[in-house]
Design a protein around this motif. Structure first.
Motif, PDB file in Angstrom:
ATOM      1  N   LEU A  90     -24.239  -0.724 -17.187  1.00 13.02           N
ATOM      2  CA  LEU A  90     -25.477  -0.265 -16.557  1.00 13.02           C
ATOM      3  C   LEU A  90     -25.338  -0.377 -15.055  1.00 13.02           C
ATOM      4  O   LEU A  90     -24.914  -1.414 -14.542  1.00 13.02           O
ATOM      5  N   GLY A  91     -25.669   0.688 -14.345  1.00 16.07           N
ATOM      6  CA  GLY A  91     -25.625   0.676 -12.890  1.00 16.07           C
ATOM      7  C   GLY A  91     -26.869   1.319 -12.318  1.00 16.07           C
ATOM      8  O   GLY A  91     -27.555   2.097 -12.995  1.00 16.07           O
ATOM      9  N   THR A  92     -27.178   0.983 -11.078  1.00 14.63           N
ATOM     10  CA  THR A  92     -28.330   1.579 -10.400  1.00 14.63           C
ATOM     11  C   THR A  92     -27.919   2.017  -8.996  1.00 14.63           C
ATOM     12  O   THR A  92     -26.964   1.487  -8.422  1.00 14.63           O
ATOM     13  N   TYR A  93     -28.649   2.986  -8.481  1.00 10.10           N
ATOM     14  CA  TYR A  93     -28.484   3.393  -7.090  1.00 10.10           C
ATOM     15  C   TYR A  93     -29.866   3.733  -6.552  1.00 10.10           C
ATOM     16  O   TYR A  93     -30.577   4.553  -7.137  1.00 10.10           O
ATOM     17  N   LEU A  94     -30.264   3.075  -5.464  1.00 10.80           N
ATOM     18  CA  LEU A  94     -31.572   3.288  -4.840  1.00 10.80           C
ATOM     19  C   LEU A  94     -31.369   3.830  -3.433  1.00 10.80           C
ATOM     20  O   LEU A  94     -30.445   3.403  -2.722  1.00 10.80           O
ATOM     21  N   TRP A  95     -32.265   4.739  -3.010  1.00 14.44           N
ATOM     22  CA  TRP A  95     -32.159   5.264  -1.653  1.00 14.44           C
ATOM     23  C   TRP A  95     -33.470   5.879  -1.199  1.00 14.44           C
ATOM     24  O   TRP A  95     -34.343   6.194  -1.992  1.00 14.44           O
ATOM     25  N   ARG A  96     -33.535   6.029   0.118  1.00 12.83           N
ATOM     26  CA  ARG A  96     -34.599   6.805   0.747  1.00 12.83           C
ATOM     27  C   ARG A  96     -33.923   7.932   1.512  1.00 12.83           C
ATOM     28  O   ARG A  96     -32.876   7.737   2.119  1.00 12.83           O
ATOM     29  N   ASP A  97     -34.540   9.116   1.473  1.00 13.58           N
ATOM     30  CA  ASP A  97     -33.936  10.326   2.026  1.00 13.58           C
ATOM     31  C   ASP A  97     -34.526  10.638   3.401  1.00 13.58           C
ATOM     32  O   ASP A  97     -35.697  10.993   3.512  1.00 13.58           O
ATOM     33  N   GLN A 109     -29.850  -5.372  -5.798  1.00 12.85           N
ATOM     34  CA  GLN A 109     -29.435  -3.992  -5.542  1.00 12.85           C
ATOM     35  C   GLN A 109     -29.941  -3.603  -4.153  1.00 12.85           C
ATOM     36  O   GLN A 109     -31.056  -3.955  -3.775  1.00 12.85           O
ATOM     37  N   THR A 110     -29.149  -2.880  -3.403  1.00  8.41           N
ATOM     38  CA  THR A 110     -29.492  -2.533  -2.026  1.00  8.41           C
ATOM     39  C   THR A 110     -30.136  -1.158  -1.943  1.00  8.41           C
ATOM     40  O   THR A 110     -29.653  -0.211  -2.578  1.00  8.41           O
ATOM     41  N   ILE A 111     -31.186  -1.047  -1.139  1.00  6.68           N
ATOM     42  CA  ILE A 111     -31.810   0.252  -0.883  1.00  6.68           C
ATOM     43  C   ILE A 111     -30.977   0.961   0.187  1.00  6.68           C
ATOM     44  O   ILE A 111     -30.834   0.459   1.302  1.00  6.68           O
ATOM     45  N   ASN A 112     -30.407   2.091  -0.170  1.00  2.86           N
ATOM     46  CA  ASN A 112     -29.570   2.868   0.736  1.00  2.86           C
ATOM     47  C   ASN A 112     -30.389   3.944   1.432  1.00  2.86           C
ATOM     48  O   ASN A 112     -31.571   4.124   1.141  1.00  2.86           O
ATOM     49  N   ALA A 113     -29.762   4.677   2.343  1.00  2.00           N
ATOM     50  CA  ALA A 113     -30.425   5.758   3.058  1.00  2.00           C
ATOM     51  C   ALA A 113     -29.481   6.944   3.163  1.00  2.00           C
ATOM     52  O   ALA A 113     -28.267   6.782   3.259  1.00  2.00           O
TER      53      ALA A 113
END
Length: 172
Positions: free
Chosen positions: A64-71, A166-170
């Motif tokens: 299981l993996g996750t990826y978080l971001w704001r655009d 988990q880190t919030i990316n951009a």
């Protein structure tokens, strides 16, 4: 087994997410600004924080993996909610055994300090991989670490699994 995905895997997940959103036009924007989608089961912060970090699903070797971001990518026609938090959750059967139809990615809860954003997940299914996509989250600072709790439906039961730090990316 949980895994922190590598950068190429995260980029592939992001590309798959973009394709999925283009095909599905799926979005869970929260125009009322409540931070919650009505169909997500209510869970206390304590319950979410105590969710196990190991998967309890009927798969041979799940990952299981996750990826978080704001655009923040400039566009010809910017939208007011473009920079809201988004997430893709990927469940993979690494033994390359098809994931049964009775297993699905249903919900996600993202925890930052004592705040929780919850959403249903729009699912994209392939033989060995499920991807769940949600958007419309809060404008939390990029670079922040959050805990992600995923609600996985197995038959009619809901199983929670927590993916910490988990880190919030951009994207720019």
């Amino acid at each position: 087994m949980l895994s922190r995905t590598t950068l190429p895997a995260r980029l592939a997940a992001c590309a798959a997410l973009c394709v999925g959103l283009a095909f599905c036009a799926c979005s869970h924007d929260d125009p009322a600004g409540t931070g919650t989608v009505d169909s997500v089961p209510a869970m206390s912060l304590e319950r979410l924080q105590s969710a196990p970090v190991t998967l309890d699903v009927p798969l041979t070797t799940p990952s299981l993996g996750t990826y978080l971001w704001r655009d923040f990518m400039p566009t010809p026609t910017p939208t007011p909610n473009q920079d809201l938090l988004r997430i893709v959750v990927t469940l993979t059967e690494t033994a390359e055994t098809p994931i049964p139809a009775t297993v699905s990615l249903a919900y996600v809860w993202v925890i930052k300090d004592h705040e929780v954003w919850s959403s249903t997940l729009d699912e994209i299914r392939a033989d060995f991989t499920l991807q769940g996509i949600a958007s419309g989250g809060p404008r939390w600072e990029t670079g922040s670490d959050v805990d992600v709790v995923v609600g996985i439906k197995v038959d009619k039961s809901l199983r929670l699994v927590r993916v910490p730090k988990q880190t919030i990316n951009a994207t720019f």
